[in-house]
Design a protein around this motif. Sequence first.
Motif, PDB file in Angstrom:
ATOM      1  N   GLN A 111      -7.974 -50.848 -22.830  1.00 19.19           N
ATOM      2  CA  GLN A 111      -6.833 -51.388 -22.094  1.00 19.19           C
ATOM      3  C   GLN A 111      -7.266 -52.454 -21.097  1.00 19.19           C
ATOM      4  N   THR A 112      -8.354 -52.193 -20.381  1.00 23.90           N
ATOM      5  CA  THR A 112      -8.850 -53.166 -19.407  1.00 23.90           C
ATOM      6  C   THR A 112      -9.276 -54.459 -20.083  1.00 23.90           C
ATOM      7  N   VAL A 113     -10.001 -54.338 -21.191  1.00 23.07           N
ATOM      8  CA  VAL A 113     -10.497 -55.518 -21.902  1.00 23.07           C
ATOM      9  C   VAL A 113      -9.346 -56.344 -22.471  1.00 23.07           C
ATOM     10  N   THR A 114      -8.321 -55.680 -22.986  1.00 22.16           N
ATOM     11  CA  THR A 114      -7.206 -56.410 -23.602  1.00 22.16           C
ATOM     12  C   THR A 114      -6.191 -56.915 -22.578  1.00 22.16           C
ATOM     13  N   TYR A 115      -6.074 -56.235 -21.443  1.00 23.23           N
ATOM     14  CA  TYR A 115      -5.124 -56.678 -20.420  1.00 23.23           C
ATOM     15  C   TYR A 115      -5.690 -57.811 -19.558  1.00 23.23           C
ATOM     16  N   ALA A 116      -6.999 -57.790 -19.332  1.00 21.62           N
ATOM     17  CA  ALA A 116      -7.623 -58.714 -18.376  1.00 21.62           C
ATOM     18  C   ALA A 116      -7.317 -60.188 -18.642  1.00 21.62           C
ATOM     19  N   PRO A 117      -7.369 -60.678 -19.887  1.00 23.33           N
ATOM     20  CA  PRO A 117      -7.109 -62.113 -20.105  1.00 23.33           C
ATOM     21  C   PRO A 117      -5.749 -62.581 -19.616  1.00 23.33           C
ATOM     22  N   HIS A 118      -4.777 -61.672 -19.539  1.00 24.17           N
ATOM     23  CA  HIS A 118      -3.441 -62.067 -19.084  1.00 24.17           C
ATOM     24  C   HIS A 118      -3.466 -62.620 -17.667  1.00 24.17           C
ATOM     25  N   PHE A 119      -4.423 -62.184 -16.869  1.00 26.78           N
ATOM     26  CA  PHE A 119      -4.481 -62.577 -15.464  1.00 26.78           C
ATOM     27  C   PHE A 119      -5.320 -63.836 -15.245  1.00 26.78           C
ATOM     28  N   ILE A 120      -5.821 -64.417 -16.330  1.00 27.46           N
ATOM     29  CA  ILE A 120      -6.517 -65.700 -16.226  1.00 27.46           C
ATOM     30  C   ILE A 120      -5.467 -66.802 -16.146  1.00 27.46           C
TER      31      ILE A 120
END
Length: 301
Positions: A111-120
């Motif tokens: 979840q962290t790996v897949t969600y993180a790019p959204h905040f770039i």
Amino acid sequence: MNHITKAWVRNWELYALILPVVAYVAVFEYFPMYGVQIAFKDFLATKGVWGSPWVGFKHFERFFEGYYFGRLVVNTFLISVYYLLVSFPLAIALALMMNELRSAAFKKTVQTVTYAPHFISTVVLVGMLAIFLAPKSGLINQAAVALGGTAVDYLGEPSWFKTLYVLSGVWQNTGWNSIIFIAALAGVDPQQHESAMLDGASKWQRIWHINIPGILPTIIIVFILECGRIMAVGFEKVFLMQNDLNINASDVISTYVYRSGILGAQYSFSSAVGLFNSAINLILLLTVNRLSRKLTNTGLW
């Protein structure tokens, strides 16, 4: 007091809680709509919105007959449909896969790996594309040359623009878009799975016959909303990726409105183009919702 007034008094905390949201929508969404009328006027700053002369559909006719009309509509539509067809099924598939994970630690990591790019930020994302895809120093081209291939100017090649836009968007947003489907899967009755397991159903059969039907109303609602945004390709990312070499494939309605309205100071004309875009989105939303209501008995209203 009548029963309506009593209901207001009894639930005043709820109305007070929603009041800031209502005020925000009224001030920033509905109140500015009075300015839409300049799409039907020759706006003059000295006369203001109300004092400017009416010209009817003059600006709409100019846009429809313009040289860029076909290119703008086709590019906007193709980019949106391309993105929808790729990202929408992937978000559902990711949610279904994460729902099957039994290790809590591994699930949180995914979840962290897949969600993180959204905040770039979009600026950073496009900067990353420019670095990785640079013709000479980019990692992708260096690897291609090392393997005997040739370097490609991806960001300058019109044929690559839509693919780069879509795939980078999928990488950035698929994890975030899957959240709503994960939440819907949490509402699927576990007793159905228990009964299916007793009957000898495999994991794939339970996913196909229990999970997917269980979240189908959510899938339909999200799809309808996405269809209502088909002509609303985001300005910022397209604008940052756009250059003189790929403009034939990257020029969309939002960038055209920016050039004509902000840079060209053609406020009435750009408002007409933007209003046309919004009208198409509304028609698509109503059409898809009506079809969904007839075919699946599920819709926004």
